[in-house]
Write a protein that holds these residues in place. Structure first.
Motif, PDB file in Angstrom:
ATOM      1  N   ALA A 547       0.828  -1.204   0.000  1.00 28.95           N
ATOM      2  CA  ALA A 547       0.000   0.000   0.000  1.00 28.95           C
ATOM      3  C   ALA A 547       0.863   1.256   0.000  1.00 28.95           C
ATOM      4  N   ARG A 551       2.761   4.347  -3.504  1.00 31.68           N
ATOM      5  CA  ARG A 551       2.921   5.808  -3.515  1.00 31.68           C
ATOM      6  C   ARG A 551       4.380   6.227  -3.712  1.00 31.68           C
ATOM      7  N   ASN A 582     -12.327   1.807  -1.636  1.00 31.18           N
ATOM      8  CA  ASN A 582     -11.261   2.443  -2.413  1.00 31.18           C
ATOM      9  C   ASN A 582     -10.978   1.675  -3.696  1.00 31.18           C
ATOM     10  N   GLY A 586     -11.448   3.130  -7.373  1.00 30.32           N
ATOM     11  CA  GLY A 586     -10.348   3.055  -8.332  1.00 30.32           C
ATOM     12  C   GLY A 586     -10.778   2.411  -9.632  1.00 30.32           C
ATOM     13  N   ASN A 671     -13.107  10.926  -6.747  1.00 34.33           N
ATOM     14  CA  ASN A 671     -11.666  11.152  -6.935  1.00 34.33           C
ATOM     15  C   ASN A 671     -11.073  11.859  -5.714  1.00 34.33           C
ATOM     16  N   ARG A 674     -10.868   9.408  -2.838  1.00 37.24           N
ATOM     17  CA  ARG A 674      -9.725   8.493  -2.987  1.00 37.24           C
ATOM     18  C   ARG A 674      -8.407   9.206  -2.688  1.00 37.24           C
ATOM     19  N   ASN A 675      -8.306  10.468  -3.098  1.00 40.20           N
ATOM     20  CA  ASN A 675      -7.064  11.206  -2.888  1.00 40.20           C
ATOM     21  C   ASN A 675      -6.771  11.448  -1.408  1.00 40.20           C
ATOM     22  N   LEU A 678      -4.984   8.331  -0.824  1.00 44.33           N
ATOM     23  CA  LEU A 678      -3.773   8.216  -1.637  1.00 44.33           C
ATOM     24  C   LEU A 678      -2.659   9.154  -1.187  1.00 44.33           C
ATOM     25  N   ASP A 679      -3.014  10.231  -0.513  1.00 48.38           N
ATOM     26  CA  ASP A 679      -1.980  11.113   0.017  1.00 48.38           C
ATOM     27  C   ASP A 679      -1.119  10.392   1.054  1.00 48.38           C
ATOM     28  N   ASP A 682      -2.062   3.602  -0.814  1.00 46.99           N
ATOM     29  CA  ASP A 682      -3.144   3.035  -1.610  1.00 46.99           C
ATOM     30  C   ASP A 682      -3.765   1.887  -0.824  1.00 46.99           C
ATOM     31  N   SER A 684      -6.426   0.429  -1.155  1.00 43.89           N
ATOM     32  CA  SER A 684      -7.242  -0.521  -1.923  1.00 43.89           C
ATOM     33  C   SER A 684      -6.556  -1.879  -2.039  1.00 43.89           C
TER      34      SER A 684
END
Length: 687
Positions: A547, A551, A582, A586, A671, A674-675, A678-679, A682, A684
């Motif tokens: 995960a 990134r 997530n 995605g 989006n 999810r961000n 994602l920051d 991930d 998911s």
């Protein structure tokens, strides 16, 4: 079924001490594999070993294999008989092979048809018939890099074999292994009991060998050596400089350990203690003694393999042996002090680091500049870092290090102090090599850290830059260790350093020497791969690591914070549902090759569920912007509370609305949702 304990012993010439445990463990594992393959049940397989023997004990081994029914399927019934009902040649040949008539065959019915079948009862074989071959196979698979041959025999083993003993309870197994007939004889101690001893039962092995001055059990012998060493040290009001690797080696060198204390001239203590300790440990297998403050004494312990009637003579002999080695160290030290480290810099130009990358002097200059660069990033003194880096390899040209290679760095520290260098510069000479092994200490200050990192990155960038990355188990420049060491320093010392930035600077210092255009990416990928191995060793779940890897954070300390945050998040009740959400988001975004806005148009929100999600997402976004980078655990813990809002959204809102504007706005909402994750990582990919 009858069971007995089994004993297997291979008596040899002295085995390599550093390989003894490995050989014994492999022998036990191989025997276990062979017994399993033969379906010979037992409750435990253990090993013992000493310098002149490899032994295996198998508890409660069955006396013979169980009888079993073996099914042999023949041709299909359609192919087994002709139109007149007569057996075909195929059926006759199969039946002949089974030792029956076709008429005696059974039928095996399946949905796809019927086949001829013969069930035969196969009687199990006894261990007396099976063991010699099984033991030979187990021995043949031992990790022996350089097997020996002896006499005029073509048989090979790690050392010449003198005895082979295989006892099943009180029964001697007959056979020949490694060219030796199996007998109920064991080798005694080479000096105290040179004649062989007889054994009448497998369970007697420890007592029989002990009567012949052999302590067979490896761990018992190791504990005895440790106890003797600590006891003798205490009697001398000293502390033993215990070394587990040395303790292991000494245990593998003796069968009847006797620990004695010896002395050497106090004048030798003027030599740096590390050099003396190395000489005693590595060359002589002695245990140096320290006073209560950790200072080296002019005393040492040694473990003899004989119980002498005149131990004073044994002590004098060892004192006589160690004196020339200590005198050599003293001579090298006095000779080296005549020249400064700086004066040795030019001599580094005569030693090649790597053909395409230049000499050790070239490497020292690069380390100096890169260490200064890293020091500025740490807010440390770049002048001291540059000086420490420039001198970092000079002690390799000293007499002491050329003779005793393991004291590189530490002697550089002593010589730097003697030369009057700054203390931080001196300490960096030693700490540049840290961590030397898994679990080793890290450089203690920022100057040492800068030099250690510069050295490691110079090797990584240089070797990757000429296309010689490690392959398989081949890693001649120890780049895996360098990468793990660099990551440990940056993470555990919490240094805010960027891998890509350091690599770029290092790449610049090589000028035109590098040929790999992708060196920066290759080194970065390699270090990320080391992260994966490192965290798996810490029992961090693979999906947590993946995960964060998704990134690709280039700051190791930042990578570590993310891993810890995701690992915590994974333990929360909401984690599984949010990971699935997530993944769903995605997939939705990936299937829609559309330009998605960066903002949510609140005027296009119509459903209560999407309004609630938008409000929550925007609230978290504003809150996280105030928190800034980091605080990952706090952020993910807060995001865990979003689960119900997300579930309600997916239960009640059609994302792919017929209204294009509404659809794009909902995709923009997803989006941004999810961000938020994602920051950090991930999530998911979490399982």
């Amino acid at each position: 079924m009858t069971t007995e304990n089994l004993l297997i012993e291979i008596g040899t010439e002295e085995l390599p001490p550093k390989s003894l445990r490995t050989l014994a463990e492999a022998f036990a594992a191989n025997i276990k594999t062979e017994l399993t393959a033969l379906e010979l049940e037992n409750t435990d397989v253990t090993w013992y070993a000493s310098p002149r023997r490899l032994g295996i004990k198998v508890a409660n081994l069955v006396a013979r294999q169980a009888d079993k029914i073996v099914e042999k399927r023949g041709p299909a019934v359609k192919a087994a008989f002709d139109t007149d009902g007569n057996a075909t040649k195929a059926a006759q040949g199969w039946a002949r092979g089974c030792g029956i008539d076709v008429a005696d065959a059974e039928r095996y019915e399946t949905e796809k048809g019927a086949w001829l079948l013969h069930k035969a009862k196969v009687a199990g074989k006894g261990v007396d018939a099976l063991l010699p071959d099984a033991i030979s196979k187990a021995l043949a698979k031992l990790p022996i890099s350089k097997p020996m041959r002896w006499g005029n025999s073509k048989i090979q083993f790690i050392r010449p074999v003198h005895t082979v003993t295989v006892m099943f309870g009180s029964n001697l197994i007959q056979g020949n292994i490694l060219g030796k007939d199996i007998k109920n004889e064991l080798q005694g101690h080479r000096f105290h009991h040179p004649e062989r001893v007889s054994i009448s039962h497998a369970d007697e092995v420890e007592s029989v060998l002990k009567s012949a001055y052999v302590i067979a059990d490896y761990e018992e012998r190791k504990a005895l050596v440790r106890g003797q060493i600590e006891s003798v040290a205490a009697k001398n009001n000293a502390v033993v400089a215990m070394d587990e690797a040395l303790l292991e080696e000494v245990t593998s060198l003796v069968e009847w350990p006797v620990t004695l204390v010896a002395t050497f001239e106090a004048s030798f203590l003027d030599v740096p203690s590390e050099a003396l300790i190395y000489t005693m440990k590595d060359d002589q297998k002695y245990f140096p003694l320290l006073d209560q403050d950790g200072n080296l004494l002019n005393k040492f312990l040694f473990v003899s393999n004989i119980e002498s009637k005149n131990p004073e003579q044994v002590i004098k002999g060892n004192e006589k042996v160690v004196r020339p080695r200590l005198a050599d160290a003293q001579f090298f030290f006095e000779t080296d002090k005549k020249y400064t480290l700086e004066s040795r810099l030019e001599s580094l130009d005569t030693v090649l680091f790597q053909k395409q990358l230049g000499t050790l002097k070239d490497k020292s200059i690069r380390i100096s500049e890169l260490a200064a660069f890293i020091a500025t990033k740490l807010g440390a003194d770049e002048t001291k870092a540059a000086r420490a880096g420039l001198l970092s390899k000079t002690d390799l040209m000293t007499e002491m290090v050329m003779e005793f290679t393991d004291v590189q760095g530490v002697m550089g520290m002593h010589y730097a102090r003697f030369d009057g260098e700054d203390e931080l510069v001196a300490v960096a000479q030693n700490e540049q090599y840290m961590p030397r092994f898994s679990g080793d200490n890290l450089p203690s200050n920022e100057i040492s850290q800068a030099v250690a990192l510069a050295d490691k990155f110079d090797s990584l960038v240089g070797i990757f830059g000429i296309g010689q990355a490690p392959k398989g188990d081949k890693d001649p420049f120890a780049l895996r260790r360098a990468a793990i060491g660099a990551l440990r320093i940056m993470v555990e010392k919490e240094l805010e350093l960027d891998i890509l930035e350091i690599v770029a600077k290092s790449q610049e210092l090589f000028t035109d020497k590098l040929t790999n255009e992708n060196v920066a990416q290759d080194v970065f990928d390699f270090m990320l791969g080391r992260f994966r191995a490192w965290y798996q060793d810490q029992n961090i779940a693979v999906d947590v690591i993946q995960a964060v890897l998704a990134r690709r954070p280039s700051y190791p300390v930042d990578f570590d914070r993310r891993v810890k945050a995701v690992s915590h998040f994974r333990s929360l009740d909401s984690a599984e549902a949010l990971a699935a959400a997530n993944k769903r988001v995605g997939n939705i975004l990936a299937k829609n090759d559309l330009v998605i806005a960066n903002k949510i148009d609140e005027t296009l929100l119509s459903e209560d569920a999407e309004k609630a999600l938008a409000e929550t997402v925007l609230s978290f976004k504003a809150k996280f912007e105030q928190l800034g980078q980091g605080s990952y655990t706090n952020k993910l813990t807060q995001l865990a509370d979003i689960r119900e809002t997300v579930d309600t959204f997916f239960d009640n809102v059609m994302v792919m609305s017929d209204d294009e504007a509404v659809k794009l706005n909902r995709l923009a909402l997803l989006n941004q949702l999810r961000n938020l994750f994602l920051d950090i990582a991930d999530i998911s990919v979490l399982q």
